[in-house]
Write a protein that holds these residues in place. Sequence first.
Motif, PDB file in Angstrom:
ATOM      1  N   PHE A 458       0.811  -1.218   0.000  1.00 10.81           N
ATOM      2  CA  PHE A 458       0.000   0.000   0.000  1.00 10.81           C
ATOM      3  C   PHE A 458       0.848   1.272   0.000  1.00 10.81           C
ATOM      4  O   PHE A 458       0.451   2.278  -0.590  1.00 10.81           O
ATOM      5  CB  PHE A 458      -0.959   0.003   1.195  1.00 10.81           C
ATOM      6  CG  PHE A 458      -2.160  -0.906   1.004  1.00 10.81           C
ATOM      7  CD1 PHE A 458      -2.295  -1.670  -0.142  1.00 10.81           C
ATOM      8  CD2 PHE A 458      -3.157  -0.975   1.970  1.00 10.81           C
ATOM      9  CE1 PHE A 458      -3.393  -2.500  -0.329  1.00 10.81           C
ATOM     10  CE2 PHE A 458      -4.266  -1.796   1.789  1.00 10.81           C
ATOM     11  CZ  PHE A 458      -4.383  -2.573   0.644  1.00 10.81           C
ATOM     12  N   GLU A 459       2.028   1.229   0.642  1.00 15.12           N
ATOM     13  CA  GLU A 459       2.841   2.454   0.664  1.00 15.12           C
ATOM     14  C   GLU A 459       3.373   2.822  -0.725  1.00 15.12           C
ATOM     15  O   GLU A 459       3.806   3.946  -0.958  1.00 15.12           O
ATOM     16  CB  GLU A 459       3.993   2.359   1.685  1.00 15.12           C
ATOM     17  CG  GLU A 459       4.867   1.137   1.565  1.00 15.12           C
ATOM     18  CD  GLU A 459       4.403   0.006   2.491  1.00 15.12           C
ATOM     19  OE1 GLU A 459       5.262  -0.758   2.947  1.00 15.12           O
ATOM     20  OE2 GLU A 459       3.182  -0.112   2.738  1.00 15.12           O
ATOM     21  N   GLN A 460       3.321   1.849  -1.656  1.00 13.74           N
ATOM     22  CA  GLN A 460       3.791   2.143  -3.021  1.00 13.74           C
ATOM     23  C   GLN A 460       2.698   2.790  -3.882  1.00 13.74           C
ATOM     24  O   GLN A 460       2.974   3.281  -4.971  1.00 13.74           O
ATOM     25  CB  GLN A 460       4.282   0.844  -3.677  1.00 13.74           C
ATOM     26  CG  GLN A 460       5.520   0.266  -2.983  1.00 13.74           C
ATOM     27  CD  GLN A 460       5.836  -1.137  -3.479  1.00 13.74           C
ATOM     28  OE1 GLN A 460       5.057  -2.065  -3.317  1.00 13.74           O
ATOM     29  NE2 GLN A 460       6.999  -1.288  -4.095  1.00 13.74           N
ATOM     30  N   ILE A 461       1.462   2.759  -3.379  1.00 16.36           N
ATOM     31  CA  ILE A 461       0.336   3.319  -4.152  1.00 16.36           C
ATOM     32  C   ILE A 461       0.211   4.805  -3.803  1.00 16.36           C
ATOM     33  O   ILE A 461      -0.487   5.193  -2.872  1.00 16.36           O
ATOM     34  CB  ILE A 461      -0.968   2.547  -3.851  1.00 16.36           C
ATOM     35  CG1 ILE A 461      -0.788   1.059  -4.176  1.00 16.36           C
ATOM     36  CG2 ILE A 461      -2.131   3.125  -4.662  1.00 16.36           C
ATOM     37  CD1 ILE A 461      -1.940   0.179  -3.721  1.00 16.36           C
ATOM     38  N   THR A 462       0.908   5.637  -4.556  1.00 16.12           N
ATOM     39  CA  THR A 462       0.927   7.081  -4.286  1.00 16.12           C
ATOM     40  C   THR A 462       0.283   7.835  -5.459  1.00 16.12           C
ATOM     41  O   THR A 462       0.156   7.269  -6.554  1.00 16.12           O
ATOM     42  CB  THR A 462       2.385   7.572  -4.154  1.00 16.12           C
ATOM     43  OG1 THR A 462       3.025   7.344  -5.430  1.00 16.12           O
ATOM     44  CG2 THR A 462       3.139   6.823  -3.067  1.00 16.12           C
ATOM     45  N   PRO A 463      -0.098   9.089  -5.249  1.00 15.54           N
ATOM     46  CA  PRO A 463      -0.644   9.873  -6.379  1.00 15.54           C
ATOM     47  C   PRO A 463       0.315   9.913  -7.572  1.00 15.54           C
ATOM     48  O   PRO A 463      -0.100   9.840  -8.720  1.00 15.54           O
ATOM     49  CB  PRO A 463      -0.851  11.268  -5.774  1.00 15.54           C
ATOM     50  CG  PRO A 463      -1.089  11.001  -4.319  1.00 15.54           C
ATOM     51  CD  PRO A 463      -0.199   9.839  -3.979  1.00 15.54           C
ATOM     52  N   LYS A 464       1.630  10.020  -7.298  1.00 18.70           N
ATOM     53  CA  LYS A 464       2.604  10.068  -8.406  1.00 18.70           C
ATOM     54  C   LYS A 464       2.582   8.742  -9.171  1.00 18.70           C
ATOM     55  O   LYS A 464       2.591   8.715 -10.410  1.00 18.70           O
ATOM     56  CB  LYS A 464       4.016  10.333  -7.855  1.00 18.70           C
ATOM     57  CG  LYS A 464       5.051  10.449  -8.979  1.00 18.70           C
ATOM     58  CD  LYS A 464       6.485  10.457  -8.500  1.00 18.70           C
ATOM     59  CE  LYS A 464       7.419  10.419  -9.713  1.00 18.70           C
ATOM     60  NZ  LYS A 464       8.825  10.258  -9.363  1.00 18.70           N
ATOM     61  N   PHE A 465       2.551   7.634  -8.426  1.00 18.92           N
ATOM     62  CA  PHE A 465       2.500   6.305  -9.039  1.00 18.92           C
ATOM     63  C   PHE A 465       1.258   6.197  -9.936  1.00 18.92           C
ATOM     64  O   PHE A 465       1.333   5.754 -11.089  1.00 18.92           O
ATOM     65  CB  PHE A 465       2.453   5.230  -7.934  1.00 18.92           C
ATOM     66  CG  PHE A 465       2.330   3.825  -8.443  1.00 18.92           C
ATOM     67  CD1 PHE A 465       3.441   3.139  -8.917  1.00 18.92           C
ATOM     68  CD2 PHE A 465       1.099   3.162  -8.446  1.00 18.92           C
ATOM     69  CE1 PHE A 465       3.331   1.836  -9.382  1.00 18.92           C
ATOM     70  CE2 PHE A 465       0.985   1.861  -8.915  1.00 18.92           C
ATOM     71  CZ  PHE A 465       2.107   1.198  -9.385  1.00 18.92           C
ATOM     72  N   PHE A 466       0.116   6.670  -9.430  1.00 16.95           N
ATOM     73  CA  PHE A 466      -1.133   6.572 -10.206  1.00 16.95           C
ATOM     74  C   PHE A 466      -1.090   7.478 -11.440  1.00 16.95           C
ATOM     75  O   PHE A 466      -1.602   7.125 -12.500  1.00 16.95           O
ATOM     76  CB  PHE A 466      -2.339   6.918  -9.333  1.00 16.95           C
ATOM     77  CG  PHE A 466      -3.643   6.781 -10.074  1.00 16.95           C
ATOM     78  CD1 PHE A 466      -4.094   5.528 -10.481  1.00 16.95           C
ATOM     79  CD2 PHE A 466      -4.418   7.891 -10.399  1.00 16.95           C
ATOM     80  CE1 PHE A 466      -5.291   5.381 -11.182  1.00 16.95           C
ATOM     81  CE2 PHE A 466      -5.607   7.753 -11.103  1.00 16.95           C
ATOM     82  CZ  PHE A 466      -6.045   6.494 -11.490  1.00 16.95           C
TER      83      PHE A 466
END
Length: 562
Positions: A458-466
Amino acid sequence: MRWTLKPKPEITAVNTLAKALNVDTIIATLLVQRGIQTYDEAKKFFRPSLDELHDPFLMKDMDKAVVRIKNAIESGENIMVYGDYDVDGTTSVALLSSYLKTLSPQVTTYIPDRYNEGYGISYTGIDYAHDNDISLIVALDCGIKAIEKVAYATSKNIDFIICDHHRPGDKIPDAVAVLDPKREDCEYPYKELCGCGVGFKLIQALAIDQNQEIEDLLPYLDLVATAIGADIVPITGENRILAFYGLQVINAAPRAGFKAMLSEVKKENLTITDVVFIIAPRINAAGRMKHGLHAVTLLTEENYEIALQYASEIEVYNSDRKDADKSITKEALAQILHHKEEDRYTTVVYDEKWHKGVIGIVASRLTETYYRPTLVFTKSGDKLAASARSVKGFDVYNALNECTDYIEQFGGHKYAAGLTLLEEQYEAFKQKFEEVVSSTIDTALLTPEIAIDTAIEFEQITPKFFRILKQFGPFGPGNMTPVFMTEGVKDTGYGKCVGEDDKHLKCKIQKNGIAIGTIGFGLGNKHKIIASKQDFKAAFTIDENEWNGVVSLQLKLKDISE
């Protein structure tokens, strides 16, 4: 559901790409899985360019098609643009007829009546051309098997140009030009165009001949993108470029007909999925419930006020279509239970009263329920007509090819086809189809598969990632929305079933102190897993949710499992 994890790409390739693009390894993994290994390949993927489109003259017979159309225009011949009544056919006719009308006033359109004429080129259509002094027919999204029909047209001094993308039979019709990238003798580099895509290659060739630029053809790409989405062709290669620019047109400068259909839709930046669920069913509804020409009229109308009137008529057809599809699906499911056919390898159902316009949708619905190759038959004139749908990995076209002793005619693709047969052959066909499928299908294919791209925390799911993930679109076959998996998650305690019959699951799931809102469509029956307070694993895609003007990331659950 079968969960299958895609093979992990080679770590050096992932790390090299991550470094070159300055992205994290999950993004790099997703790219390598899609065959992208270098900075340049990634640039082409993220920034599709119209310059990457192939030369249309690489398609067999393209030169002949252009010469014949030019001659027709120069000598003032009447030209008829003929197409099937589905989304691919009607968008193709709208595309080619509106382009040809910029070169000649002598252009008319023709869509066969689904009920009186059936699929493909009809004798009625050829007679209509003959009665109206039409000497050239350009057929789109149909015609690759119309050997007798083309010969009949020739006997009436009518020439044919065929633009199709279905698989040819043993013989090719004797037309002036037959454009079909699936021809064995066609060396066109990209084989997966839809019918409207082949139509676009034809106007691209005509435009080159007219010294026009590719940019001049941009306004037509909203039609092509819609057909690509609706016809479920791979969104790879050329299709991805056409869909990418077509979506830009739909979102920035839609034609009057699209604008009218979208006037009630409060959504910005439509995706291919939106096109498939909002625009395509409305275009299709005209051909299903009334006549495909209504759709062509809407798509070619330039006056917005008039387009709004047409769109409201089509809205009525669409609502009738929904009612018919719902009631027939209910009757078909009851028929399966009544005949105790739940444990077969195939679903084959028939009722002479069923609406021919919606049997394809019903076949898709039944496939969702029983997940096996499915045929829905109804009465059509003095014969029976059916729509076929398949499950991922099984070629229903090849299976039907094994049953030709009982079939009058058939055509289509790996996952969707249509056929007609005589009523007295129905039972024998049904038995043969079951035999063919049961002896050739890998039984694993009868359980729906969730193909998971990679595990994620979950910590990898960021606005930048999306933000980067969104740029992987447009999504579709060959470039599906990435599916992730996270193990050891828990519900925060407020999970509940929502929607009609508590069909859907809405909850917030957490791991390592991070909680994310989730929605699971059709997963209401999994509520007990989250209610048990135990850890579980979730398969999901990542999406945005807007609530009271606030946009936040949310997970769309594909499945959950203990």
